[in-house]
Structure formats: C-alpha cells, structure tokens
Motif scaffolding. Structure first.
Motif, PDB file in Angstrom:
ATOM      1  N   PHE A 130      54.322  43.893  37.485  1.00 50.74           N
ATOM      2  CA  PHE A 130      53.250  44.345  38.374  1.00 50.74           C
ATOM      3  C   PHE A 130      51.916  44.376  37.630  1.00 50.74           C
ATOM      4  O   PHE A 130      50.901  43.902  38.143  1.00 50.74           O
ATOM      5  N   LEU A 131      51.909  44.914  36.415  1.00 49.50           N
ATOM      6  CA  LEU A 131      50.676  44.976  35.628  1.00 49.50           C
ATOM      7  C   LEU A 131      50.170  43.580  35.274  1.00 49.50           C
ATOM      8  O   LEU A 131      48.967  43.309  35.322  1.00 49.50           O
ATOM      9  N   LEU A 132      51.098  42.685  34.923  1.00 51.58           N
ATOM     10  CA  LEU A 132      50.706  41.307  34.603  1.00 51.58           C
ATOM     11  C   LEU A 132      50.137  40.597  35.825  1.00 51.58           C
ATOM     12  O   LEU A 132      49.160  39.852  35.718  1.00 51.58           O
ATOM     13  N   SER A 133      50.735  40.820  36.987  1.00 50.89           N
ATOM     14  CA  SER A 133      50.213  40.188  38.210  1.00 50.89           C
ATOM     15  C   SER A 133      48.839  40.742  38.555  1.00 50.89           C
ATOM     16  O   SER A 133      47.967  40.007  39.027  1.00 50.89           O
ATOM     17  N   ARG A 134      48.625  42.030  38.310  1.00 49.97           N
ATOM     18  CA  ARG A 134      47.308  42.615  38.568  1.00 49.97           C
ATOM     19  C   ARG A 134      46.265  42.038  37.615  1.00 49.97           C
ATOM     20  O   ARG A 134      45.139  41.740  38.022  1.00 49.97           O
ATOM     21  N   ALA A 135      46.625  41.868  36.343  1.00 51.68           N
ATOM     22  CA  ALA A 135      45.697  41.280  35.374  1.00 51.68           C
ATOM     23  C   ALA A 135      45.363  39.835  35.754  1.00 51.68           C
ATOM     24  O   ALA A 135      44.206  39.417  35.679  1.00 51.68           O
ATOM     25  N   LEU A 136      46.369  39.084  36.163  1.00 51.42           N
ATOM     26  CA  LEU A 136      46.140  37.703  36.592  1.00 51.42           C
ATOM     27  C   LEU A 136      45.256  37.669  37.827  1.00 51.42           C
ATOM     28  O   LEU A 136      44.311  36.859  37.916  1.00 51.42           O
ATOM     29  N   HIS A 137      45.523  38.540  38.787  1.00 51.12           N
ATOM     30  CA  HIS A 137      44.720  38.627  40.006  1.00 51.12           C
ATOM     31  C   HIS A 137      43.259  38.945  39.666  1.00 51.12           C
ATOM     32  O   HIS A 137      42.333  38.288  40.164  1.00 51.12           O
ATOM     33  N   ASP A 138      43.046  39.938  38.808  1.00 53.67           N
ATOM     34  CA  ASP A 138      41.679  40.292  38.411  1.00 53.67           C
ATOM     35  C   ASP A 138      40.992  39.136  37.696  1.00 53.67           C
ATOM     36  O   ASP A 138      39.824  38.849  37.942  1.00 53.67           O
ATOM     37  N   GLN A 139      41.718  38.480  36.798  1.00 52.93           N
ATOM     38  CA  GLN A 139      41.126  37.370  36.046  1.00 52.93           C
ATOM     39  C   GLN A 139      40.749  36.212  36.973  1.00 52.93           C
ATOM     40  O   GLN A 139      39.711  35.569  36.775  1.00 52.93           O
ATOM     41  N   LEU A 140      41.564  35.950  37.979  1.00 48.64           N
ATOM     42  CA  LEU A 140      41.227  34.893  38.941  1.00 48.64           C
ATOM     43  C   LEU A 140      39.931  35.207  39.676  1.00 48.64           C
ATOM     44  O   LEU A 140      39.074  34.333  39.839  1.00 48.64           O
ATOM     45  N   TRP A 141      39.758  36.465  40.121  1.00 48.62           N
ATOM     46  CA  TRP A 141      38.538  36.846  40.829  1.00 48.62           C
ATOM     47  C   TRP A 141      37.325  36.824  39.909  1.00 48.62           C
ATOM     48  O   TRP A 141      36.225  36.441  40.323  1.00 48.62           O
ATOM     49  N   ILE A 142      37.513  37.236  38.665  1.00 46.12           N
ATOM     50  CA  ILE A 142      36.407  37.189  37.702  1.00 46.12           C
ATOM     51  C   ILE A 142      35.976  35.743  37.472  1.00 46.12           C
ATOM     52  O   ILE A 142      34.785  35.413  37.486  1.00 46.12           O
ATOM     53  N   SER A 143      36.950  34.852  37.274  1.00 43.06           N
ATOM     54  CA  SER A 143      36.643  33.435  37.043  1.00 43.06           C
ATOM     55  C   SER A 143      35.957  32.815  38.255  1.00 43.06           C
ATOM     56  O   SER A 143      34.978  32.073  38.108  1.00 43.06           O
ATOM     57  N   LEU A 144      36.457  33.110  39.451  1.00 47.67           N
ATOM     58  CA  LEU A 144      35.844  32.585  40.668  1.00 47.67           C
ATOM     59  C   LEU A 144      34.414  33.099  40.811  1.00 47.67           C
ATOM     60  O   LEU A 144      33.496  32.336  41.131  1.00 47.67           O
ATOM     61  N   SER A 145      34.219  34.374  40.547  1.00 46.81           N
ATOM     62  CA  SER A 145      32.885  34.964  40.654  1.00 46.81           C
ATOM     63  C   SER A 145      31.918  34.320  39.661  1.00 46.81           C
ATOM     64  O   SER A 145      30.783  33.985  40.013  1.00 46.81           O
ATOM     65  N   ARG A 146      32.356  34.140  38.436  1.00 47.72           N
ATOM     66  CA  ARG A 146      31.476  33.534  37.427  1.00 47.72           C
ATOM     67  C   ARG A 146      31.193  32.072  37.746  1.00 47.72           C
ATOM     68  O   ARG A 146      30.098  31.571  37.490  1.00 47.72           O
ATOM     69  N   HIS A 147      32.157  31.381  38.298  1.00 52.70           N
ATOM     70  CA  HIS A 147      31.944  29.990  38.706  1.00 52.70           C
ATOM     71  C   HIS A 147      30.893  29.923  39.809  1.00 52.70           C
ATOM     72  O   HIS A 147      29.985  29.096  39.767  1.00 52.70           O
ATOM     73  N   ARG A 148      31.026  30.814  40.801  1.00 52.54           N
ATOM     74  CA  ARG A 148      30.064  30.811  41.912  1.00 52.54           C
ATOM     75  C   ARG A 148      28.669  31.224  41.430  1.00 52.54           C
ATOM     76  O   ARG A 148      27.670  30.712  41.923  1.00 52.54           O
ATOM     77  N   THR A 149      28.608  32.150  40.467  1.00 48.43           N
ATOM     78  CA  THR A 149      27.310  32.547  39.917  1.00 48.43           C
ATOM     79  C   THR A 149      26.690  31.383  39.150  1.00 48.43           C
ATOM     80  O   THR A 149      25.495  31.107  39.274  1.00 48.43           O
ATOM     81  N   ALA A 150      27.501  30.674  38.369  1.00 45.24           N
ATOM     82  CA  ALA A 150      26.993  29.538  37.601  1.00 45.24           C
ATOM     83  C   ALA A 150      26.553  28.408  38.508  1.00 45.24           C
ATOM     84  O   ALA A 150      25.577  27.711  38.219  1.00 45.24           O
ATOM     85  N   LYS A 151      27.266  28.217  39.619  1.00 44.64           N
ATOM     86  CA  LYS A 151      26.923  27.171  40.568  1.00 44.64           C
ATOM     87  C   LYS A 151      25.622  27.460  41.299  1.00 44.64           C
ATOM     88  O   LYS A 151      24.918  26.556  41.719  1.00 44.64           O
ATOM     89  N   GLY A 152      25.317  28.741  41.468  1.00 46.99           N
ATOM     90  CA  GLY A 152      24.063  29.111  42.102  1.00 46.99           C
ATOM     91  C   GLY A 152      24.150  29.368  43.585  1.00 46.99           C
ATOM     92  O   GLY A 152      23.151  29.724  44.203  1.00 46.99           O
TER      93      GLY A 152
END
Length: 187
Positions: free
Chosen positions: A53-75
């Motif tokens: 459960f903790l690993l899935s939560r970390a993976l879930h958070d990391q996916l959202w962080i990566s998506l957010s940073r990608h969208r911020t970088a894209k503009g």
C-alpha cells in the motif's frame, strides 16, 4: 526553510538521509515473517499489505509529480506564468516522509489492535463512517488549524515554508503545512 524554524521542523529520521526507509524495516520484516510462518487461519493479510500500500501510494504520488512538472515545463495551463526552479524542487524533495509516517502509524495501530487479523478487509458501514468523520470534524479542524497557522508566531516558524512555493505542484500542499508532522487525521 521557515524564517524562524520551530521545534518540530525536521523529521526524526532526517539524519539518515537516503537511508530513511530503514525505519520501516523492522515492521516490514516482522509482517512478512508472520505472514509466511503462521497458520492459514491466523495470517494477517492487512499487516502484510501495508508495505505494498505504501509503495503504491509513493508510485501514485510520483506519477502526479512527474505529470505536473511535465505540464509546467510544457507551458500549458500554468496558474503562474513561471517555471519551477531548482530551489523549490530541493525544498520539497522530502515529500515521501509523510508516507513513512503513515507506514509507522499503520504498523503501530495494527500491533495495538487485539485480534487485528480478524478484522474484515471491507465494511460498508466503516467506509460511510470514515467519510462522515472526514467531511465533518476533520475538515472543520483542518480549516481552523490552517487559519491558526497564519498567525505570525506559527507562520514564521512553520507555515511560511509552505507558502514559499510559487509554482504549485501536487506535493506543495502537504509540504510542511504544520511542522513536518502534518495532520495525522489526513492520512
């Protein structure tokens, strides 16, 4: 960092650095050993599933962080017309400490509950009660505690760090809302 760091500003395992995950090792080893060695009727699946459960939560958070940073970088769809800087990334790099705290609390709670392996995996009345408690007292307390954090004394010691992030990300909201030991009821 807060302008006047308070008493509970840093997590207890900060000195471990990248080895901070070792704080969960005793509980993980115990839960795996118990699950493997106990008889079928006494196996505690809930205790065994804490780590996945903790690993899935970390993976879930990391996916959202990566998506957010990608969208911020894209503009596209920026709230603030500014890209994230390295200072903010460094300041928010300990986003997984709250997941470690959750793991410790889960393992302790499961150790304290007598006959925990007999608790059913799903109960509709429990889900309804949890939702009502979250919508009522938890949100009420969250609102008033957040307002209190804007008082000068608490703001300068704890909460200013949270507001120093200009570019919002999914992890910005949990990052040092109060000390680092944020809302246990929001786990």
């Amino acid at each position: 960092m807060a302008s006047k760091p308070g008493v509970l500003t840093d997590w207890p395992w900060k000195s471990l650095g990248s080895f901070k995950y070792v704080v969960l090792a005793p509980w993980v080893i115990h839960s795996v050993y118990s699950f493997v060695t106990r008889e079928e009727t006494e196996k505690d699946l809930g205790n065994f599933l804490v780590l996945p459960f903790l690993l899935s939560r970390a993976l879930h958070d990391q996916l959202w962080i990566s998506l957010s940073r990608h969208r911020t970088a894209k503009g596209n769809n920026r709230i603030v017309d500014k890209s994230i800087d390295f200072e903010q990334v460094d300041r928010e790099r300990n986003w997984d400490d709250q997941i470690l705290l959750n793991g410790i609390l889960f393992y302790i709670a499961l150790a304290i509950i007598p006959g925990g392996y007999q608790i059913p995996m799903w109960r509709t009345d429990g889900v309804v009660l949890t939702a009502l408690l979250h919508m009522g007292p938890v949100e009420f307390l969250y609102y008033w505690l957040h307002r209190a954090l804007h008082h000068h004394f608490l703001y300068s010691r704890y909460h200013s760090h949270h507001h120093s992030s200009i570019v919002t990300e999914p992890i910005t909201f949990v990052h040092r809302i109060f000390c680092n030991y944020t809302f246990v009821w929001d786990l």
